[in-house]
Motif scaffolding. Structure first.
Motif, PDB file in Angstrom:
ATOM      1  N   ARG A 100       6.864  -1.197  -4.246  1.00 49.02           N
ATOM      2  CA  ARG A 100       7.546  -0.200  -5.031  1.00 49.02           C
ATOM      3  C   ARG A 100       6.277   0.400  -5.745  1.00 49.02           C
ATOM      4  O   ARG A 100       5.224  -0.083  -5.829  1.00 49.02           O
ATOM      5  CB  ARG A 100       8.197  -0.776  -6.090  1.00 49.02           C
ATOM      6  N   ASN A 101       6.645   1.594  -6.001  1.00 46.79           N
ATOM      7  CA  ASN A 101       5.181   2.604  -6.505  1.00 46.79           C
ATOM      8  C   ASN A 101       4.091   2.516  -5.721  1.00 46.79           C
ATOM      9  O   ASN A 101       3.122   2.834  -6.402  1.00 46.79           O
ATOM     10  CB  ASN A 101       4.971   2.187  -8.037  1.00 46.79           C
ATOM     11  N   ALA A 102       4.314   2.448  -4.403  1.00 46.64           N
ATOM     12  CA  ALA A 102       2.991   2.397  -3.330  1.00 46.64           C
ATOM     13  C   ALA A 102       2.418   3.865  -3.522  1.00 46.64           C
ATOM     14  O   ALA A 102       3.613   4.946  -3.417  1.00 46.64           O
ATOM     15  CB  ALA A 102       3.289   1.994  -2.259  1.00 46.64           C
ATOM     16  N   PRO A 103       1.378   4.208  -3.423  1.00 44.95           N
ATOM     17  CA  PRO A 103       0.756   5.830  -3.178  1.00 44.95           C
ATOM     18  C   PRO A 103       1.480   6.356  -1.865  1.00 44.95           C
ATOM     19  O   PRO A 103       1.730   5.484  -0.934  1.00 44.95           O
ATOM     20  CB  PRO A 103      -0.621   5.598  -3.034  1.00 44.95           C
ATOM     21  N   ALA A 104       2.104   7.668  -1.773  1.00 47.37           N
ATOM     22  CA  ALA A 104       2.265   8.078  -0.793  1.00 47.37           C
ATOM     23  C   ALA A 104       1.728   8.175   0.662  1.00 47.37           C
ATOM     24  O   ALA A 104       0.154   8.356   0.524  1.00 47.37           O
ATOM     25  CB  ALA A 104       2.632   9.673  -0.940  1.00 47.37           C
ATOM     26  N   ALA A 105       2.153   7.773   1.585  1.00 47.17           N
ATOM     27  CA  ALA A 105       1.135   7.405   2.845  1.00 47.17           C
ATOM     28  C   ALA A 105       1.036   8.738   3.652  1.00 47.17           C
ATOM     29  O   ALA A 105       1.989   9.550   3.742  1.00 47.17           O
ATOM     30  CB  ALA A 105       1.729   6.461   3.734  1.00 47.17           C
ATOM     31  N   GLU A 106      -0.216   8.995   4.092  1.00 47.88           N
ATOM     32  CA  GLU A 106      -0.404  10.281   4.975  1.00 47.88           C
ATOM     33  C   GLU A 106      -0.167  10.189   6.285  1.00 47.88           C
ATOM     34  O   GLU A 106       0.317  10.960   7.251  1.00 47.88           O
ATOM     35  CB  GLU A 106      -1.869  10.771   4.749  1.00 47.88           C
ATOM     36  N   THR A 107      -0.173   9.018   6.828  1.00 47.39           N
ATOM     37  CA  THR A 107       0.001   8.609   8.245  1.00 47.39           C
ATOM     38  C   THR A 107       1.043   7.371   8.468  1.00 47.39           C
ATOM     39  O   THR A 107       1.321   6.761   7.421  1.00 47.39           O
ATOM     40  CB  THR A 107      -1.161   8.224   8.986  1.00 47.39           C
ATOM     41  N   ALA A 108       1.528   7.481   9.869  1.00 42.10           N
ATOM     42  CA  ALA A 108       2.425   6.377   9.837  1.00 42.10           C
ATOM     43  C   ALA A 108       1.734   4.828   9.731  1.00 42.10           C
ATOM     44  O   ALA A 108       2.115   3.910   9.447  1.00 42.10           O
ATOM     45  CB  ALA A 108       3.061   6.560  11.563  1.00 42.10           C
ATOM     46  N   ALA A 109       0.436   4.823  10.519  1.00 43.33           N
ATOM     47  CA  ALA A 109      -0.385   3.737  10.375  1.00 43.33           C
ATOM     48  C   ALA A 109      -0.491   3.229   8.570  1.00 43.33           C
ATOM     49  O   ALA A 109      -0.440   2.044   8.338  1.00 43.33           O
ATOM     50  CB  ALA A 109      -1.772   3.831  10.946  1.00 43.33           C
ATOM     51  N   GLN A 110      -0.584   4.309   7.977  1.00 44.95           N
ATOM     52  CA  GLN A 110      -0.968   3.698   6.534  1.00 44.95           C
ATOM     53  C   GLN A 110       0.251   3.245   5.988  1.00 44.95           C
ATOM     54  O   GLN A 110       0.128   2.428   5.168  1.00 44.95           O
ATOM     55  CB  GLN A 110      -1.392   5.009   5.609  1.00 44.95           C
ATOM     56  N   ALA A 111       1.469   3.788   6.327  1.00 47.83           N
ATOM     57  CA  ALA A 111       2.805   3.313   5.857  1.00 47.83           C
ATOM     58  C   ALA A 111       3.243   2.090   6.212  1.00 47.83           C
ATOM     59  O   ALA A 111       3.761   1.087   5.595  1.00 47.83           O
ATOM     60  CB  ALA A 111       4.066   4.213   6.195  1.00 47.83           C
ATOM     61  N   ALA A 112       2.690   1.735   7.486  1.00 45.79           N
ATOM     62  CA  ALA A 112       2.967   0.491   8.279  1.00 45.79           C
ATOM     63  C   ALA A 112       1.958  -0.559   7.626  1.00 45.79           C
ATOM     64  O   ALA A 112       2.422  -1.922   7.373  1.00 45.79           O
ATOM     65  CB  ALA A 112       2.759   0.444   9.765  1.00 45.79           C
TER      66      ALA A 112
END
Length: 238
Positions: free
Chosen positions: A96-108
């Motif tokens: 929760r409250n994680a910074p927005a990921a710019e790429t799919a790899a960052q989100a994963a």
């Protein structure tokens, strides 16, 4: 046939060599000059404090339990608990409250980053309390050991902020390592819509990364226990 470029090995502790591999950039090819580096970390105030700890009689130790086999066993128990937590299953729930990921790899990578930060916090709290308790016990054994305990207190106060800043880079380096593995091994299927994200839920590369994550955390645990092992060795010496 072109020859593969041979990287010069990174010299230094195993933990540093491991992080250099994650960064894919051997920052230093020479062995670190420890005295020179320590001189950069000690300002004149800290140097005076250390000199006083070395030259003067240590203050009276606080009242408390003496060191015995049960304390030795407690240190082993805490280390085993931290080791088990590192090997435990990773919670893949997006933080929760994680910074927005710019790429799919960052989100994963986000759950792995959360796991790494959680383990680092646990190690810092547990080893900090343990080190202080062992230092108090050491101060009760003799005047010479009380002086050693005072020196350790000064070293901890001086070096811990630097250590904290350096270890804070570990999640970022693991993130770079994850992204390289992700980008090298994940491809969007040709029959999938262009907007679909490639899957990151399986594959040998992901198993390898999980193992690298655990190895890095275990190596950090070793680093955090170095001063504790030194205090234990002094406590066992009569």
């Amino acid at each position: 046939m072109a020859k593969a470029i041979q990287r010069a090995p990174v010299l230094g502790p195993a933990f540093i060599r491991l992080l250099a591999r994650f960064k894919d950039d051997a920052v230093s090819r020479a062995a670190p000059d420890v005295p020179e580096r320590l001189a950069q970390w000690f300002d004149w105030n800290r140097a005076i404090t250390l000199s006083r700890a070395l030259d003067n009689r240590a203050p009276p130790p606080p009242e408390g339990p003496a060191f015995d086999e049960s304390q030795d066993a407690e240190c082993a128990r805490i280390r085993a608990m931290l080791t088990d937590a590192i090997h435990a299953d990773i919670d893949m729930t997006p933080p929760r409250n994680a910074p927005a990921a710019e790429t799919a790899a960052q989100a994963a990578f986000a759950p792995y980053r959360q796991h790494c930060l959680k383990q680092q916090r646990s190690m810092q709290i547990a080893t900090g309390k343990l080190r202080g308790r062992l230092r108090d016990m050491l101060a009760r054994q003799s005047e010479a050991k009380a002086q050693l305990a005072e020196v350790d207190a000064v070293m901890e106060a001086t070096l811990s902020p630097r250590e904290h800043n350096l270890l804070a880079n570990v999640p970022a380096l693991l993130g770079l390592h994850f992204e390289r593995l992700h980008d090298s091994n994940i491809a969007t299927p040709t029959d999938a819509p262009a907007s679909d994200s490639p899957t990151t839920s399986s594959g040998p590369w992901l198993a390898n990364f999980r193992q690298d994550l655990r190895i890095a955390l275990l190596a950090e645990l070793d680093v955090r226990f170095h001063p504790i092992e030194g205090l234990l060795a002094a406590l066992r010496t009569r």
